[in-house]
Design an enzyme around this catalytic site. Structure first.
Site, PDB file in Angstrom:
ATOM      1  N   ASP A  66      78.432  60.419   5.325  1.00 37.54           N
ATOM      2  CA  ASP A  66      78.189  59.103   5.935  1.00 37.54           C
ATOM      3  C   ASP A  66      76.822  58.580   5.510  1.00 37.54           C
ATOM      4  OD1 ASP A  66      80.542  59.204   7.256  1.00 37.54           O
ATOM      5  OD2 ASP A  66      79.716  59.908   9.168  1.00 37.54           O
ATOM      6  N   ASP A  72      69.352  57.394  12.591  1.00 35.53           N
ATOM      7  CA  ASP A  72      69.779  58.792  12.365  1.00 35.53           C
ATOM      8  C   ASP A  72      68.580  59.638  11.962  1.00 35.53           C
ATOM      9  OD1 ASP A  72      72.854  57.725  10.811  1.00 35.53           O
ATOM     10  OD2 ASP A  72      72.625  58.764  12.745  1.00 35.53           O
ATOM     11  N   GLU A  94      72.990  67.701  11.698  1.00 39.60           N
ATOM     12  CA  GLU A  94      73.963  66.967  10.877  1.00 39.60           C
ATOM     13  C   GLU A  94      73.239  66.215   9.758  1.00 39.60           C
ATOM     14  OE1 GLU A  94      76.212  63.443  12.403  1.00 39.60           O
ATOM     15  OE2 GLU A  94      77.967  64.561  11.703  1.00 39.60           O
ATOM     16  N   GLU A  95      71.970  65.905   9.967  1.00 42.60           N
ATOM     17  CA  GLU A  95      71.231  65.100   8.980  1.00 42.60           C
ATOM     18  C   GLU A  95      70.574  65.938   7.895  1.00 42.60           C
ATOM     19  OE1 GLU A  95      72.773  62.197  11.128  1.00 42.60           O
ATOM     20  OE2 GLU A  95      71.840  62.010   9.159  1.00 42.60           O
ATOM     21  N   ASP A 113      73.324  67.384  16.676  1.00 45.54           N
ATOM     22  CA  ASP A 113      73.624  66.102  16.061  1.00 45.54           C
ATOM     23  C   ASP A 113      72.624  65.141  16.689  1.00 45.54           C
ATOM     24  OD1 ASP A 113      76.604  63.969  15.760  1.00 45.54           O
ATOM     25  OD2 ASP A 113      74.532  63.761  15.048  1.00 45.54           O
ATOM     26  N   LEU A 115      71.858  62.089  16.343  1.00 43.12           N
ATOM     27  CA  LEU A 115      72.372  60.804  16.796  1.00 43.12           C
ATOM     28  C   LEU A 115      73.854  60.708  16.486  1.00 43.12           C
ATOM     29  CD1 LEU A 115      70.996  58.345  18.157  1.00 43.12           C
ATOM     30  CD2 LEU A 115      71.581  57.153  16.075  1.00 43.12           C
ATOM     31  N   ASP A 116      74.651  60.894  17.531  1.00 44.56           N
ATOM     32  CA  ASP A 116      76.103  60.854  17.350  1.00 44.56           C
ATOM     33  C   ASP A 116      76.612  59.453  17.704  1.00 44.56           C
ATOM     34  OD1 ASP A 116      78.808  62.216  17.154  1.00 44.56           O
ATOM     35  OD2 ASP A 116      78.896  61.303  19.147  1.00 44.56           O
ATOM     36  N   GLU A 280      78.889  69.638  17.531  1.00 49.11           N
ATOM     37  CA  GLU A 280      79.673  68.650  18.276  1.00 49.11           C
ATOM     38  C   GLU A 280      80.703  69.365  19.170  1.00 49.11           C
ATOM     39  OE1 GLU A 280      80.775  66.293  14.791  1.00 49.11           O
ATOM     40  OE2 GLU A 280      79.485  64.661  15.473  1.00 49.11           O
TER      41      GLU A 280
HETATM   42  P1  AFP Z   1      79.470  58.364  13.562  1.00 48.11           P
HETATM   43  O1  AFP Z   1      78.289  59.159  14.040  1.00 48.11           O
HETATM   44  O2  AFP Z   1      79.599  58.324  12.070  1.00 48.11           O
HETATM   45  O3  AFP Z   1      79.543  57.007  14.202  1.00 48.11           O
HETATM   46  O4  AFP Z   1      80.787  59.178  14.021  1.00 48.11           O
HETATM   47  C1  AFP Z   1      80.983  59.326  15.396  1.00 48.11           C
HETATM   48  C2  AFP Z   1      81.945  60.482  15.576  1.00 48.11           C
HETATM   49  O5  AFP Z   1      81.442  61.630  14.948  1.00 48.11           O
HETATM   50  C3  AFP Z   1      82.240  60.756  17.050  1.00 48.11           C
HETATM   51  O6  AFP Z   1      81.179  60.426  17.891  1.00 48.11           O
HETATM   52  C4  AFP Z   1      83.461  59.914  17.332  1.00 48.11           C
HETATM   53  O7  AFP Z   1      84.284  60.436  18.355  1.00 48.11           O
HETATM   54  C5  AFP Z   1      84.178  59.919  15.990  1.00 48.11           C
HETATM   55  O8  AFP Z   1      83.190  60.159  14.984  1.00 48.11           O
HETATM   56  C6  AFP Z   1      84.823  58.585  15.683  1.00 48.11           C
HETATM   57  O9  AFP Z   1      85.533  58.771  14.489  1.00 48.11           O
HETATM   58  P2  AFP Z   1      86.371  57.555  13.885  1.00 48.11           P
HETATM   59  O10 AFP Z   1      85.358  56.534  13.425  1.00 48.11           O
HETATM   60  O11 AFP Z   1      87.156  58.178  12.755  1.00 48.11           O
HETATM   61  O12 AFP Z   1      87.248  57.023  14.989  1.00 48.11           O
END
Ligand code: AFP
Length: 352
Positions: A66, A72, A94-95, A113, A115-116, A280
């Protein structure tokens, strides 16, 4: 402002846990560092664009492939700086592609993680920080080996949700999950819920349904049956929520029940889903189990899985124990799954 009893803030909770078990003093030190960094993160996030283009891409990518957002990297650096004053020997983030060695004399390691949900930053939707604290292992062959333990070895774990409230969810190896809410005026987290219980009454599922055509048949069959509601074999009408932020869905499920699914699917790179085991799935499974819920990879308990690598992905299903066990049955009992397939072979209402 109503006087909050001293025993009800996060710092006092940590003191209580160390009094009960002095061996937890190092873990409590790490959690105090996480608390301080989370308060700083909350201030930054609440400013959004006023602070800067937090959701802007930096042109670099993380281990997910990503694109990294400004926030992040800022979050990663902020938490790592906070750990430098505590007995953290190494961090997996994760970074960062490799473990970062901090205090060689430390006896703990942290997977996080920082920043999730960062794709939600500019949309002003809840995002979070997820953390897992593990003991170092004897005779480890390099820093990575300390992280390849099952989630049952976690000493403490949890997550922070930067949302309408900034909430800190935390559990130790022994004792129920605790939920604290940041009092911005006092700049400390105050206990809001002691021992939440993941209920079974609320029929609600969280899944990204746009991936339906890529799922394996047991997942399709389960979601089909949820969509059919009282007309289908589950005889219950289900609601659906998908926030795109694991911490927000996990927080809601802790408080009102339901089920979250991010299964493996047929897309390239998604055989084991999207979410990472170490920082996670394991922390979320740890707090959910201590709230009476379940967490699996569709079949086996998340906390029993030995990581194959520090950034290994894992299919993740968690929430109300009866519904998680039902999903396992769709996978482990093909006859049960077939019986739940709508008659005449049509795969359900959601053929896409
Ligand atoms: P990001 O950190 O790239 O926004 O991803 C968030 C995540 O890891 C988690 O928090 C969500 O439940 C999931 O991805 C969402 O995934 P989709 O975008 O495939 O729905």
């Amino acid at each position: 402002m109503q006087k909050i009893a001293e025993t009800e803030d996060f710092a006092s909770y940590l003191d209580q846990m160390v009094t009960l078990d002095p061996r937890l003093s190092g873990t409590a030190c790490v959690l105090r560092a996480i608390e301080a960094a989370a308060i700083e993160m909350s201030d930054l996030i609440s400013l959004g664009r006023l602070y800067g283009q937090l959701g802007a891409s930096r042109g670099s990518t993380n281990t997910d492939g990503d694109v990294q957002k400004e926030l992040d990297v800022l979050a990663n650096d902020l938490f790592i700086d906070a750990f430098k004053g505590s007995p953290v020997a190494a961090v997996v983030s994760e970074e960062l592609s490799e473990p970062l060695v901090l205090d060689p004399a430390g006896h703990l390691v942290v997977a996080m993680d920082p920043l999730d949900g960062s794709s939600n930053i500019d949309a002003n939707i809840s995002i979070g920080t997820i953390f897992s604290i593990l003991p170092m292992i004897a005779d480890a062959n390099g820093p990575e080996a300390h992280f390849l333990q099952t989630g049952r070895m976690q000493l403490a774990a949890g997550f922070v949700v930067y949302g309408p409230q900034t909430s800190l969810v935390c559990a130790f190896e022994s004792g129920p999950t605790q939920i604290f809410i940041l009092d911005h005026r006092a700049r400390r987290f105050i206990r809001a819920v002691s021992g939440p219980v993941v209920g079974t009454e609320y029929a609600e599922y969280a899944v990204n349904s746009s991936n339906y055509r890529y799922w394996d048949p047991p997942v399709q069959a389960f979601i089909d049956d949820c969509v059919q509601g009282t007309d289908g074999p589950l005889k219950r009408n289900y609601n659906m929520r998908w926030t795109g932020s694991l911490v927000a869905d996990a927080y809601r499920i802790l408080l009102r029940g339901g089920i979250f699914l991010y299964p493996g699917d047929q897309r390239t790179g998604y055989k084991d889903g999207r979410l990472r085991l170490l920082y996670e799935a394991n922390p979320v499974a740890f707090v959910v189990e201590r709230a009476g819920g379940r967490a699996t990879n569709c079949v086996h308990p998340i906390l029993d899985i030995v990581p194959s690598a520090i950034h290994a992905r894992v299919p993740l299903v968690f929430g109300s124990s009866d519904t998680v066990e039902l999903v396992t049955r769709y996978h482990s009992d093909p006859q049960f799954s077939a019986e739940h397939a709508p008659l005449f072979g049509k795969r359900g209402l959601m053929r896409i």
